[in-house]
Design a protein around this motif. Structure first.
Motif, mmCIF file in Angstrom:
data_model
loop_
_atom_site.group_PDB
_atom_site.id
_atom_site.type_symbol
_atom_site.label_atom_id
_atom_site.label_comp_id
_atom_site.label_asym_id
_atom_site.label_seq_id
_atom_site.Cartn_x
_atom_site.Cartn_y
_atom_site.Cartn_z
ATOM 1 N N ILE A 45 0.818 -1.229 0.014
ATOM 2 C CA ILE A 45 0.017 -0.051 0.058
ATOM 3 C C ILE A 45 0.882 1.299 0.111
ATOM 4 O O ILE A 45 0.545 2.309 -0.551
ATOM 5 C CB ILE A 45 -0.941 0.017 1.221
ATOM 6 N N ARG A 46 1.777 1.321 0.869
ATOM 7 C CA ARG A 46 3.035 2.489 0.869
ATOM 8 C C ARG A 46 3.603 2.545 -0.568
ATOM 9 O O ARG A 46 3.802 3.456 -1.124
ATOM 10 C CB ARG A 46 3.835 2.068 1.972
ATOM 11 N N ASN A 47 4.112 1.344 -1.043
ATOM 12 C CA ASN A 47 4.864 1.527 -2.377
ATOM 13 C C ASN A 47 3.708 2.032 -3.606
ATOM 14 O O ASN A 47 4.238 2.622 -4.530
ATOM 15 C CB ASN A 47 5.307 0.005 -2.784
ATOM 16 N N GLU A 48 2.349 1.880 -3.475
ATOM 17 C CA GLU A 48 1.435 2.136 -4.312
ATOM 18 C C GLU A 48 1.318 3.928 -4.407
ATOM 19 O O GLU A 48 0.667 4.652 -5.073
ATOM 20 C CB GLU A 48 0.006 1.827 -4.215
ATOM 21 N N GLY A 49 1.973 4.471 -3.355
ATOM 22 C CA GLY A 49 1.998 5.852 -3.308
ATOM 23 C C GLY A 49 1.260 6.603 -1.792
ATOM 24 O O GLY A 49 1.316 7.877 -1.722
ATOM 25 N N PHE A 50 0.633 5.699 -1.334
ATOM 26 C CA PHE A 50 -0.237 6.162 -0.056
ATOM 27 C C PHE A 50 0.636 6.395 1.203
ATOM 28 O O PHE A 50 1.596 5.764 1.185
ATOM 29 C CB PHE A 50 -1.198 5.154 0.400
ATOM 30 N N ASN A 51 0.389 7.416 1.951
ATOM 31 C CA ASN A 51 1.192 7.783 3.181
ATOM 32 C C ASN A 51 0.104 7.763 4.452
ATOM 33 O O ASN A 51 0.619 7.930 5.482
ATOM 34 C CB ASN A 51 1.842 8.947 2.879
ATOM 35 N N TYR A 52 -1.320 7.620 4.156
ATOM 36 C CA TYR A 52 -2.172 7.362 5.238
ATOM 37 C C TYR A 52 -3.107 6.287 4.895
ATOM 38 O O TYR A 52 -3.283 6.104 3.467
ATOM 39 C CB TYR A 52 -2.930 8.791 5.518
ATOM 40 N N ILE A 53 -3.666 5.594 5.923
ATOM 41 C CA ILE A 53 -4.805 4.537 5.686
ATOM 42 C C ILE A 53 -5.845 4.702 6.653
ATOM 43 O O ILE A 53 -5.399 5.020 8.017
ATOM 44 C CB ILE A 53 -4.042 3.204 5.658
ATOM 45 N N TRP A 54 -6.733 5.019 6.245
ATOM 46 C CA TRP A 54 -8.156 5.119 6.911
ATOM 47 C C TRP A 54 -8.757 3.870 7.223
ATOM 48 O O TRP A 54 -9.360 3.395 6.133
ATOM 49 C CB TRP A 54 -8.936 6.264 6.356
ATOM 50 N N TYR A 55 -8.471 3.102 8.581
ATOM 51 C CA TYR A 55 -9.088 1.916 8.963
ATOM 52 C C TYR A 55 -10.591 2.274 9.333
ATOM 53 O O TYR A 55 -10.854 2.824 10.509
ATOM 54 C CB TYR A 55 -8.296 1.385 9.954
ATOM 55 N N THR A 56 -11.432 1.954 8.621
ATOM 56 C CA THR A 56 -12.899 2.264 8.656
ATOM 57 C C THR A 56 -13.603 0.941 9.370
ATOM 58 O O THR A 56 -13.309 0.011 9.073
ATOM 59 C CB THR A 56 -13.727 2.491 7.159
#
Length: 546
Positions: A45-56
Motif C-alpha cells: 500500500i505504501r509503495n503504491e503511493g499512499f502515506n495515510y490509511i483510514w481504517y474504517t
C-alpha cells in the motif's frame, strides 16, 4: 507532504470468500481481520503511493453476531442494520469490533499491533470518530470512573436537560414503522423513546431514518429555538474528550469525524485544541456538506481538512456522467474562496457509488481524468477507496444493502475484485493510479507548488481541462481528457501565467511524466502548446526551470 489516503473497510479487506451468500452471517461469509494487514500488505500500500490509511469500522459497533461468551452484550437484531451492523452505530467507544480480531479476548492488542505495523510501513493511521450518535443499546465495558456510560445519570423527567446525554420523547414508547420482535419472539422496548440519530424527533422513525442510533445531546435544545446551553460545559463534551484522548494515546494520527455539522462548532473549538496540545501531529478531517459552514469549521472549529463533496466531487461526477462542461472545475475551486488547500478530494468512499457501477460511470476508465484533477489540482489531500484502483463495481446484492452501486457497510461480504486474480485491464488501472499517486509523492510542483488555471484563455476546451503547477525547479502543464476518444488540440499559455510564476523567456525541452516520453516542443508565452491525449486519459508535461 501531500496527504494521500487509502480508505479501507477492515471488515471486507482481505476477505476473499469466493461465494458469499446474500444476508450471510460471519461463519458463512467470513470477515476481514486486523491481522490481514501484514507487513508485506502494508508495504505494498505504501509503495503504491499512499502515506495515510483510514481504517474504517474499527470501533465496536452494534452487530447481530453473538459474542456473549466473551462478555460482550448482544444487540437486539431488530435495531441493527444488516447481519454485520453499521460501523457508525457505536456500541462501545472504548473498544474495537470483535469481528476484526482473530482472538476476541486480545482484540485491542491486535489493533495496537496493527498500528505499530502500519507505522513501520511508513503509513499514518486514521480512524473514525462518530460523535453525533450511538447505537440504541450502547454499553461500554470500559470502566471510566469519572465518565460513566452515556445516559446512565440522565434526568428522564426532561425531554432536554443541559447535562443529559440523550434527548427524550416523554411519555412515548419507541415504536418504529417495523416490528420490534425478533425471530424468537423477543421484544425490544424503549421508554421513553430516545431521539433517533438523524435528528428525527419522533418516536416512530421510518426504515429510512437512522433508527439503529440515538442522538447525543451537546447542549442544544432543538425543540425550543435551538437555544445553546454551554455556560457549564455539557457532560457529553467531557465524555467525548475522554474518547478522543483514549484513541490518541493508542498512536492514532488522524480522526475522520462523522457528520460534524450535526455537532455545534463550539464543541470542536473546545475539544480539538485540547487534543492537539498533547498530540499536535493528529489531523482532523470533517465530513461536511454545507459550504456555508466551511469557514466556521476551519477557523473556529480548528479542523485541518473538510470533505469537498458538494463542490469538486459533484462537479467531476457531472462532467463524467452528464457531459457538463469542464469549466465547472474552475467554478468549483473558485467558489472555495481560498481554502482549496484544506479540502479533501475523492471520487469514491463508503457512502458514494462506485465509479464503475451502473449508477455512476459504468466504466472505471472514465474516472481516470477526474482522479488526475482531484489528485494534482492543488496541494490538498486526495483519497482512494479500496477497490477503486481495480475498478470494483459495487453491483452486488449483499443483504441489507441491495444493488445500489455502493459497497455494503452493513453486511459480511467480499469484494469481487479481490476474490480472484486481477485481469490485465484491472492491473492497468492500478498501475495508472499508482503512477499518479507516486507523482503526487515525489513531484515538488504537485505536492507544494503553485497553481494556475488555463481555462479562461482556452474556451475551446469543453471536454478537456488544462492547468499549470509550478515550483522553483519545474513547471507542469496538466491536460486531462474526459472524452472517450483521442483528442489533438492546442493549449494556449498566456504571458500572465509566466509572470505569475516568475518565468522569463522560452522553456526548452519537456517530458510527459505518466509515460516518461521525451517531447521536443518548447513552451513559449502567448503561444499554443500542442497536445495529443488518449481517451479518458491525461498528460502531465514537465518543463525544467533549472
Amino acid at each position: 507532504m501531500k496527504i494521500l489516503i487509502y480508505q479501507v473497510l477492515v471488515r471486507l479487506y482481505g476477505n476473499i470468500n469466493p461465494n458469499p451468500v446474500q444476508n450471510g452471517n460471519i461463519e458463512e461469509n467470513g470477515c476481514g481481520k486486523f491481522n490481514y494487514f501484514t507487513d508485506s500488505c502494508l508495504q505494498k500500500i505504501r509503495n503504491e503511493g499512499f502515506n495515510y490509511i483510514w481504517y474504517t469500522g474499527v470501533i465496536e459497533h452494534a452487530t447481530q453476531t453473538d459474542y456473549s461468551k466473551y462478555g460482550i452484550k448482544n444487540s437486539h437484531p431488530t435495531i441493527v442494520k444488516g447481519k454485520a451492523g453499521s460501523p457508525y452505530a457505536i456500541r462501545d467507544y472504548y473498544d474495537v469490533s470483535p469481528d476484526l480480531a482473530e482472538n476476541v479476548y486480545r482484540r485491542m492488542e491486535e489493533f495496537e499491533t496493527l498500528v505499530q505495523r502500519t507505522h513501520r510501513a511508513d503509513l499514518r493511521v486514521i480512524i473514525d470518530f462518530v460523535p453525533n450518535h450511538v447505537a440504541r443499546q450502547y454499553f461500554s465495558d470500559a470502566k471510566i470512573k469519572e465518565y460513566p456510560d452515556f445516559g446512565k445519570y440522565d434526568a428522564l423527567a426532561y425531554s432536554f436537560h443541559p447535562h443529559n446525554n440523550f434527548y427524550y420523547l416523554l411519555d412515548q414508547p419507541f415504536g418504529p414503522q417495523f416490528s420490534l420482535y425478533d425471530d424468537q419472539g423477543n421484544f425490544y422496548g424503549e421508554f421513553p423513546a430516545k431521539v433517533t440519530g438523524n435528528d428525527c424527533f419522533s418516536s416512530t422513525p421510518s426504515c429510512n431514518d437512522w433508527y439503529d442510533t440515538i442522538k447525543l445531546n451537546y447542549g442544544i435544545d432543538y425543540l425550543n429555538g435551538r437555544t445553546k446551553h454551554f455556560d457549564t460545559v455539557p457532560s457529553t463534551w467531557h465524555k467525548m474528550l475522554s474518547v478522543l484522548l483514549f484513541w490518541a494515546r493508542k498512536g492514532i494520527d488522524g480522526f475522520r469525524c462523522d457528520m460534524v455539522e450535526m455537532i455545534p462548532v463550539e464543541f470542536w473549538a473546545w475539544v480539538i485544541p485540547k487534543i492537539k496540545k498533547d498530540f499536535p501531529h493528529i489531523i482532523f478531517i470533517a465530513e461536511i456538506y454545507n459550504p456555508g459552514n466551511y469557514n466556521d469549521y476551519l477557523c473556529q472549529g480548528h479542523f485541518d481538512y473538510l470533505y469537498d463533496k458538494v463542490g469538486m466531487y459533484d462537479v467531476l461526477r457531472g462532467i463524467i456522467t452528464e457531459g457538463k462542461p469542464t469549466k465547472n472545475i474552475t467554478n468549483a475551486w473558485q467558489a472555495l474562496g481560498g481554502i482549496q488547500t484544506n479540502m479533501l478530494n475523492f471520487l469514491e468512499n463508503h457512502d458514494e457509488q462506485r465509479i464503475a457501477s451502473d449508477f455512476f460511470a459504468g466504466d472505471a476508465r472514465k474516472g481516470r481524468p477526474a482522479s488526475v484533477v482531484a489528485a494534482t489540482l492543488n496541494t490538498n489531500p486526495f483519497m482512494i477507496y479500496f477497490g477503486q484502483e481495480l475498478g470494483e463495481k459495487g453491483m452486488d446484492s449483499e443483504g441489507f444493502s441491495r444493488i445500489d452501486g455502493r459497497t455494503t457497510i452493513f453486511d459480511y461480504w467480499s469484494l469481487s475484485v479481490f476474490r480472484r486474480k486481477p485481469s490485465e485491464e484491472q492491473e492497468r488501472l492500478r498501475r495508472y493510479y499508482t503512477k499518479v499517486l507516486q507523482l503526487c509523492n515525489k513531484n515538488k510542483a504537485i505536492n507544494n507548488g503553485k497553481f494556475f488555471d488555463l481555462m479562461y484563455v482556452n474556451n475551446h476546451l469543453t471536454r478537456q481541462y488544462a492547468y499549470l503547477r509550478c515550483n522553483q525547479d519545474e513547471l507542469l502543464l496538466i491536460v486531462v481528457n474526459f472524452d472517450g476518444e483521442k483528442v489533438e488540440t492546442d493549449v494556449f499559455i498566456p504571458s500572465h501565467a509566466m509572470d505569475y510564476f516568475g518565468i522569463v523567456g522560452t522553456i526548452y525541452g519537456s517530458k510527459e511524466l505518466l509515460t516518461n516520453e521525451i517531447r521536443s516542443l518548447d513552451l513559449q508565452r502567448d503561444k499554443p502548446y500542442h497536445v495529443c491525449i488518449k481517451g479518458y486519459d491525461a498528460e502531465i508535461i514537465s518543463f525544467s526551470l533549472i
